[in-house]
Design a protein around this motif. Structure first.
Motif, mmCIF file in Angstrom:
data_model
loop_
_atom_site.group_PDB
_atom_site.id
_atom_site.type_symbol
_atom_site.label_atom_id
_atom_site.label_comp_id
_atom_site.label_asym_id
_atom_site.label_seq_id
_atom_site.Cartn_x
_atom_site.Cartn_y
_atom_site.Cartn_z
ATOM 1 N N ASP A 50 -19.869 -86.738 75.774
ATOM 2 C CA ASP A 50 -18.776 -86.155 74.906
ATOM 3 C C ASP A 50 -19.228 -85.716 73.532
ATOM 4 O OD1 ASP A 50 -16.402 -85.296 73.717
ATOM 5 O OD2 ASP A 50 -15.149 -87.062 74.258
ATOM 6 N N THR A 107 -17.413 -83.886 71.418
ATOM 7 C CA THR A 107 -16.249 -83.353 70.678
ATOM 8 C C THR A 107 -16.366 -83.661 69.311
ATOM 9 O OG1 THR A 107 -14.812 -83.584 72.807
ATOM 10 C CG2 THR A 107 -13.885 -83.400 70.560
ATOM 11 N N GLY A 108 -16.360 -82.824 68.262
ATOM 12 C CA GLY A 108 -16.474 -83.081 66.911
ATOM 13 C C GLY A 108 -18.111 -83.284 66.634
ATOM 14 N N VAL A 134 -15.530 -92.815 71.831
ATOM 15 C CA VAL A 134 -15.219 -92.930 70.592
ATOM 16 C C VAL A 134 -15.842 -94.036 69.846
ATOM 17 C CG1 VAL A 134 -12.847 -91.961 71.100
ATOM 18 C CG2 VAL A 134 -13.178 -94.429 71.179
ATOM 19 N N SER A 168 -16.713 -86.260 64.641
ATOM 20 C CA SER A 168 -14.816 -86.505 63.931
ATOM 21 C C SER A 168 -14.471 -87.414 65.142
ATOM 22 C CB SER A 168 -14.393 -85.135 64.075
ATOM 23 O OG SER A 168 -14.298 -84.452 65.107
ATOM 24 N N ARG A 169 -14.673 -87.264 66.816
ATOM 25 C CA ARG A 169 -13.961 -88.138 67.631
ATOM 26 C C ARG A 169 -14.073 -89.715 67.354
ATOM 27 N NH1 ARG A 169 -18.725 -86.445 70.009
ATOM 28 N NH2 ARG A 169 -19.872 -88.246 70.744
ATOM 29 N N ASN A 180 -10.877 -89.928 61.966
ATOM 30 C CA ASN A 180 -10.351 -90.593 63.059
ATOM 31 C C ASN A 180 -10.815 -92.041 62.991
ATOM 32 O OD1 ASN A 180 -8.576 -88.711 64.278
ATOM 33 N ND2 ASN A 180 -10.634 -87.879 64.660
#
Length: 352
Positions: free
Chosen positions: A46, A48-49, A64, A81-82, A106
């Protein structure tokens, strides 16, 4: 026609059951080894971010979380960021700049213990953007003060084994959710009224500091209070009366004397465990009949006073004490009153 043959050998039967064959002529496990299986049976990273830093691990099965512990890092890595859980312990990180965590909005857990952080190397705004952080581990660094602008969402703050000398109201004010504060093994001489602001605090560990007196104010809902290995020689009047849920008090390795302990200060019904070992007491202080564990070893006690445990003894009035340690004092087995078994009927053993 599909014919089923019962196999006599269990291992052969098991293997045949796993073969990609069926009565319909189709492979029931085709999804595992065909193009479709590659799509569903593998996990992709992943991003993301932001991508995972090369020096860290970000498991696809737990996208995460970022594991950077024990990697020899000397600087903060980039945090996508995730991320909610970041592990940076056991490195040689020296600083947290204002921009180091700006993308990590987060975060819920941040573990940065066992590093080389100093107070002047933590930016004023370093933690300012962490609006949901609940757990922050900063123990075993070189901090001389609380970092500025810590998130008020914290529930568990561990800042022990540093070089902090003072705790101010600004350090802790507004931390209404904080339940655990580890502040032991620092150089704290004063906390002022700062601890009173922690409305939800249940565990305070402030042992191994340089306190010469009990802090002025505590949160009333404390459940565990540990102040061992300080230089406290007296307790204020009504010290334990301010608490509504306190069950564990440990004040071993201080300078407490009989003169510094107000009468009946420990005779409160909520206490379960009281540790006053390694002090300078000459008498056994009166305690509640509800107390279960009392540690008085290594004092200067000269007499076994049964009245400290039971003011009256009958079928319904007796001490609920299970553990009593009096070893390392100036009394021996011969000093235990013969009728102590009536008062201390639940005590499994008395060490003298």
């Amino acid at each position: 026609m599909c014919v089923t043959v019962t196999m006599r050998v269990g291992l052969v039967f098991l293997w045949s059951a796993l073969l990609p064959l069926s009565c319909s002529g189709q492979d029931p496990f085709a999804w595992l080894h065909g193009p479709q299986g590659l799509r569903y049976g593998s996990l992709k990273a992943d991003t993301t971010g932001g991508a995972c830093p090369d020096e860290c691990d970000c498991p696809p099965s737990f996208p995460v979380a970022m594991y950077c512990d024990g990697r020899g890092l000397t600087a903060m890595p980039s945090i996508p960021s995730r991320m909610k859980y970041v592990y940076l312990q056991n490195n040689a990180i020296k600083a947290v700049s204002d921009s180091a965590l700006v993308n990590a909005t987060n975060l819920v857990w941040l573990m940065i213990h066992y590093n080389q952080l100093t107070s002047d190397a933590i930016g004023e705004k370093a933690f300012l953007h962490l609006k949901g952080l609940e757990r922050l581990y900063l123990q075993h660094n070189n901090l001389t003060a609380f970092p500025p602008n810590l998130p008020r969402t914290l529930r568990d703050l561990r800042i022990n084994h540093n070089k902090i000398e003072k705790v101010t109201l600004a350090d802790l004010e507004g931390m209404d959710n904080l339940t655990i504060l580890y502040l032991h093994d620092n150089a704290v001489t004063d906390t002022g009224t700062s601890l009173k602001a922690l409305k939800s605090l249940t565990l305070l560990e402030i042992s191994g500091n340089k306190l010469t007196k009990v802090p002025e104010a505590f949160p009333e809902h404390l459940h565990q209070l540990y102040m061992e290995s300080n230089s406290i020689d007296s307790l204020p009047e009504g010290f334990l009366g301010q608490f509504t849920q306190l069950q564990y008090v440990r004040m071993a390795h201080n300078q407490l004397t009989d003169k510094g302990i107000p009468a009946n200060i420990f005779n409160v019904t909520g206490l379960v465990e009281l540790d006053l070992s390694f002090n300078k007491l000459e008498r056994i202080p009166p305690v509640s009949t509800k107390l279960q564990h009392l540690y008085l070893q290594a004092n200067q006690i000269k007499e076994f006073t049964l009245g400290s445990f039971c003011s009256a003894v009958d079928v319904t009035n007796f001490s609920e004490l299970l553990t009593l340690r009096l070893d390392g004092n100036q009394i021996g087995p011969q000093d235990i009153p013969t009728d102590s078994s009536l008062c201390l009927r639940l005590t499994s053993s008395i060490e003298v």
